[in-house]
Motif scaffolding. Structure first.
Motif, PDB file in Angstrom:
ATOM      1  N   LYS A   1      27.444  12.922  -7.943  1.00  0.00           N
ATOM      2  CA  LYS A   1      28.122  13.121  -6.667  1.00  0.00           C
ATOM      3  C   LYS A   1      27.058  13.290  -5.571  1.00  0.00           C
ATOM      4  O   LYS A   1      25.924  13.663  -5.858  1.00  0.00           O
ATOM      5  N   ASP A   2      27.441  13.019  -4.336  1.00  0.00           N
ATOM      6  CA  ASP A   2      26.516  13.194  -3.216  1.00  0.00           C
ATOM      7  C   ASP A   2      26.075  14.658  -3.132  1.00  0.00           C
ATOM      8  O   ASP A   2      26.881  15.569  -3.289  1.00  0.00           O
TER       9      ASP A   2
ATOM     10  N   TYR B   1      20.778  14.405  -5.309  1.00  0.00           N
ATOM     11  CA  TYR B   1      21.222  13.013  -5.226  1.00  0.00           C
ATOM     12  C   TYR B   1      21.666  12.650  -3.815  1.00  0.00           C
ATOM     13  O   TYR B   1      22.389  13.390  -3.161  1.00  0.00           O
TER      14      TYR B   1
ATOM     15  N   SER C   1      23.824   9.830  -2.229  1.00  0.00           N
ATOM     16  CA  SER C   1      24.703   8.720  -2.608  1.00  0.00           C
ATOM     17  C   SER C   1      24.607   7.565  -1.617  1.00  0.00           C
ATOM     18  O   SER C   1      24.806   6.416  -2.000  1.00  0.00           O
TER      19      SER C   1
END
Length: 135
Positions: free
Chosen positions: A32-33, A47, A49
């Protein structure tokens, strides 16, 4: 009642054994972002995205304060520094976190879905002839 209890104990023991024997990759398949992870050396992974990469903040003796950051692109296995220049990851980032283990004799499949070829062409030596029979 004893049968149910013994079955439960055996099932629980087997489940624990199997979960200990199988290892999951450090990086999730569908992150997930802004999902954060911390590896065994204390490096922080976040992360992004929008860019499709992990921002890695190496941990050193002074913490995260040195400002160094790296970007890891899991699709290509490429690393860049914070300026976007291709680089290698620092030694403090264990390869086990970003390199999936591949069995030595496994077939590697290319991005097009076909297996990689050596470029050599082999022939059976016989030529096919087509015969058409008219009606």
């Amino acid at each position: 009642m004893k049968r149910k209890l013994s079955f439960f104990v055996v099932a629980a023991g087997l489940s624990l054994f199997l979960s200990a024997c199988t290892s999951k990759p450090f990086l999730p398949q569908n992150p997930k972002d802004k999902e954060e992870k911390e590896d065994e050396n204390g490096n922080r992974w976040v992360y992004n995205s929008g860019g499709g990469y992990w921002m890695v903040y190496p941990y050193n003796s002074s913490g995260y304060g040195n400002g160094a950051a790296y970007n890891y692109y899991p699709g290509s296995g490429r690393w860049t520094n914070s300026s976007g220049i291709a680089t290698t990851p620092p030694n403090s980032i264990p390869q086990s976190t970003y390199k999936p283990s591949v069995k030595p004799n496994s077939t590697r499949v290319g991005s097009s879905g076909s297996s990689k070829s050596s470029g050599k062409v082999f022939s059976s030596g016989s030529r096919s002839h087509s015969i058409s029979i008219g009606a």
